[in-house]
Design a protein around this motif. Structure first.
Motif, PDB file in Angstrom:
ATOM      1  N   MET A   1      43.279  11.888  46.429  1.00 52.74           N
ATOM      2  CA  MET A   1      44.379  12.334  45.599  1.00 52.74           C
ATOM      3  C   MET A   1      45.184  13.368  46.376  1.00 52.74           C
ATOM      4  SD  MET A   1      44.202  13.333  41.652  1.00 52.74           S
ATOM      5  CE  MET A   1      44.378  15.062  41.359  1.00 52.74           C
ATOM      6  N   LYS A   2      46.497  13.178  46.395  1.00 53.12           N
ATOM      7  CA  LYS A   2      47.331  14.092  47.162  1.00 53.12           C
ATOM      8  C   LYS A   2      47.623  15.365  46.381  1.00 53.12           C
ATOM      9  CE  LYS A   2      51.973  12.554  45.989  1.00 53.12           C
ATOM     10  NZ  LYS A   2      52.913  13.623  46.035  1.00 53.12           N
ATOM     11  N   GLU A   3      47.841  16.422  47.116  1.00 52.73           N
ATOM     12  CA  GLU A   3      48.164  17.706  46.514  1.00 52.73           C
ATOM     13  C   GLU A   3      49.629  17.700  46.072  1.00 52.73           C
ATOM     14  OE1 GLU A   3      48.423  22.297  47.998  1.00 52.73           O
ATOM     15  OE2 GLU A   3      46.754  21.074  48.713  1.00 52.73           O
ATOM     16  N   PRO A   4      49.934  18.302  44.921  1.00 52.80           N
ATOM     17  CA  PRO A   4      51.326  18.366  44.472  1.00 52.80           C
ATOM     18  C   PRO A   4      52.200  19.110  45.492  1.00 52.80           C
ATOM     19  CG  PRO A   4      49.838  19.033  42.711  1.00 52.80           C
ATOM     20  CD  PRO A   4      49.025  18.911  43.964  1.00 52.80           C
ATOM     21  N   SER A   5      53.441  18.696  45.573  1.00 46.42           N
ATOM     22  CA  SER A   5      54.373  19.319  46.517  1.00 46.42           C
ATOM     23  C   SER A   5      54.679  20.758  46.112  1.00 46.42           C
ATOM     24  CB  SER A   5      55.683  18.524  46.579  1.00 46.42           C
ATOM     25  OG  SER A   5      56.438  18.735  45.393  1.00 46.42           O
ATOM     26  N   ILE A   6      55.217  21.509  47.050  1.00 44.83           N
ATOM     27  CA  ILE A   6      55.606  22.892  46.786  1.00 44.83           C
ATOM     28  C   ILE A   6      56.683  22.945  45.710  1.00 44.83           C
ATOM     29  CG2 ILE A   6      57.294  22.985  48.673  1.00 44.83           C
ATOM     30  CD1 ILE A   6      55.048  25.898  47.608  1.00 44.83           C
ATOM     31  N   HIS A   7      57.609  21.994  45.724  1.00 51.34           N
ATOM     32  CA  HIS A   7      58.671  21.983  44.707  1.00 51.34           C
ATOM     33  C   HIS A   7      58.085  21.734  43.321  1.00 51.34           C
ATOM     34  CE1 HIS A   7      61.804  22.271  47.667  1.00 51.34           C
ATOM     35  NE2 HIS A   7      61.327  21.211  48.305  1.00 51.34           N
ATOM     36  N   PHE A   8      57.138  20.825  43.241  1.00 55.60           N
ATOM     37  CA  PHE A   8      56.497  20.536  41.963  1.00 55.60           C
ATOM     38  C   PHE A   8      55.753  21.770  41.457  1.00 55.60           C
ATOM     39  CE2 PHE A   8      53.067  19.018  39.272  1.00 55.60           C
ATOM     40  CZ  PHE A   8      53.749  18.194  38.383  1.00 55.60           C
ATOM     41  N   ARG A   9      54.958  22.382  42.331  1.00 57.47           N
ATOM     42  CA  ARG A   9      54.188  23.565  41.928  1.00 57.47           C
ATOM     43  C   ARG A   9      55.106  24.703  41.494  1.00 57.47           C
ATOM     44  NH1 ARG A   9      51.422  22.502  46.789  1.00 57.47           N
ATOM     45  NH2 ARG A   9      52.099  24.506  47.621  1.00 57.47           N
ATOM     46  N   LYS A  10      56.178  24.937  42.263  1.00 58.56           N
ATOM     47  CA  LYS A  10      57.122  26.005  41.906  1.00 58.56           C
ATOM     48  C   LYS A  10      57.845  25.688  40.598  1.00 58.56           C
ATOM     49  CE  LYS A  10      58.093  28.130  46.361  1.00 58.56           C
ATOM     50  NZ  LYS A  10      59.144  28.491  47.326  1.00 58.56           N
ATOM     51  N   GLY A  11      58.183  24.417  40.394  1.00 57.53           N
ATOM     52  CA  GLY A  11      58.849  24.020  39.153  1.00 57.53           C
ATOM     53  C   GLY A  11      57.971  24.237  37.938  1.00 57.53           C
ATOM     54  N   ILE A  12      56.714  23.860  38.042  1.00 57.69           N
ATOM     55  CA  ILE A  12      55.769  24.064  36.938  1.00 57.69           C
ATOM     56  C   ILE A  12      55.583  25.559  36.685  1.00 57.69           C
ATOM     57  CG2 ILE A  12      53.348  23.793  36.216  1.00 57.69           C
ATOM     58  CD1 ILE A  12      55.002  21.203  35.987  1.00 57.69           C
ATOM     59  N   GLU A  13      55.395  26.332  37.745  1.00 56.42           N
ATOM     60  CA  GLU A  13      55.199  27.778  37.601  1.00 56.42           C
ATOM     61  C   GLU A  13      56.406  28.440  36.955  1.00 56.42           C
ATOM     62  OE1 GLU A  13      54.478  31.644  40.425  1.00 56.42           O
ATOM     63  OE2 GLU A  13      53.551  29.765  41.017  1.00 56.42           O
ATOM     64  N   ALA A  14      57.602  28.069  37.394  1.00 51.65           N
ATOM     65  CA  ALA A  14      58.817  28.637  36.805  1.00 51.65           C
ATOM     66  C   ALA A  14      58.892  28.292  35.323  1.00 51.65           C
ATOM     67  CB  ALA A  14      60.052  28.140  37.548  1.00 51.65           C
ATOM     68  N   GLY A  15      58.565  27.063  34.984  1.00 47.49           N
ATOM     69  CA  GLY A  15      58.591  26.652  33.581  1.00 47.49           C
ATOM     70  C   GLY A  15      57.607  27.424  32.729  1.00 47.49           C
ATOM     71  N   ILE A  16      56.431  27.676  33.271  1.00 48.96           N
ATOM     72  CA  ILE A  16      55.411  28.446  32.548  1.00 48.96           C
ATOM     73  C   ILE A  16      55.917  29.845  32.226  1.00 48.96           C
ATOM     74  CG2 ILE A  16      53.158  29.588  32.828  1.00 48.96           C
ATOM     75  CD1 ILE A  16      52.263  27.017  34.331  1.00 48.96           C
ATOM     76  N   HIS A  17      56.714  30.395  33.141  1.00 39.09           N
ATOM     77  CA  HIS A  17      57.236  31.745  32.963  1.00 39.09           C
ATOM     78  C   HIS A  17      58.584  31.767  32.234  1.00 39.09           C
ATOM     79  CE1 HIS A  17      54.134  32.447  35.979  1.00 39.09           C
ATOM     80  NE2 HIS A  17      54.124  33.688  35.532  1.00 39.09           N
ATOM     81  N   GLY A  18      59.002  30.618  31.713  1.00 43.97           N
ATOM     82  CA  GLY A  18      60.226  30.564  30.932  1.00 43.97           C
ATOM     83  C   GLY A  18      61.504  30.505  31.746  1.00 43.97           C
ATOM     84  N   LEU A  19      61.379  30.309  33.055  1.00 44.73           N
ATOM     85  CA  LEU A  19      62.547  30.221  33.931  1.00 44.73           C
ATOM     86  C   LEU A  19      62.958  28.751  34.027  1.00 44.73           C
ATOM     87  CD1 LEU A  19      61.162  32.655  36.650  1.00 44.73           C
ATOM     88  CD2 LEU A  19      62.784  33.193  34.815  1.00 44.73           C
TER      89      LEU A  19
END
Length: 82
Positions: A1-19
């Motif tokens: 299983m491949k690791e999620p891309s940096i853009h995906f991880r940053k997008g999810i993190e930003a969403g979690i923080h309401g950004l």
């Protein structure tokens, strides 16, 4: 299983923080680089209007693009559109 891309991880993190706009931008950057998971997340953003204006045509375009690339995520997206 491949690791999620940096853009995906940053997008999810930003969403979690309401950004939400930042989250959509991260997914858009990933989409531009061919990241299918980012494309799917960006489609969802357009479907519900999270971080971008609600745009069903853009949602559908992205979902169809994923379908043409034989991405299984396309089926989930298109099924939610009906």
């Amino acid at each position: 299983m491949k690791e999620p891309s940096i853009h995906f991880r940053k997008g999810i993190e930003a969403g979690i923080h309401g950004l939400l706009e930042e989250s959509a931008q991260c997914f858009a950057q990933g989409h531009e680089q061919g990241d299918l998971e980012c494309s799917a997340e960006l489609a969802i953003c357009y479907r519900v209007g999270v971080g971008v204006p609600r745009d069903f045509n853009e949602f559908y375009r992205l979902a169809r693009e994923l379908e043409q690339k034989d991405c299984p995520l396309a089926h989930c997206l298109l099924a939610s559109a009906s």
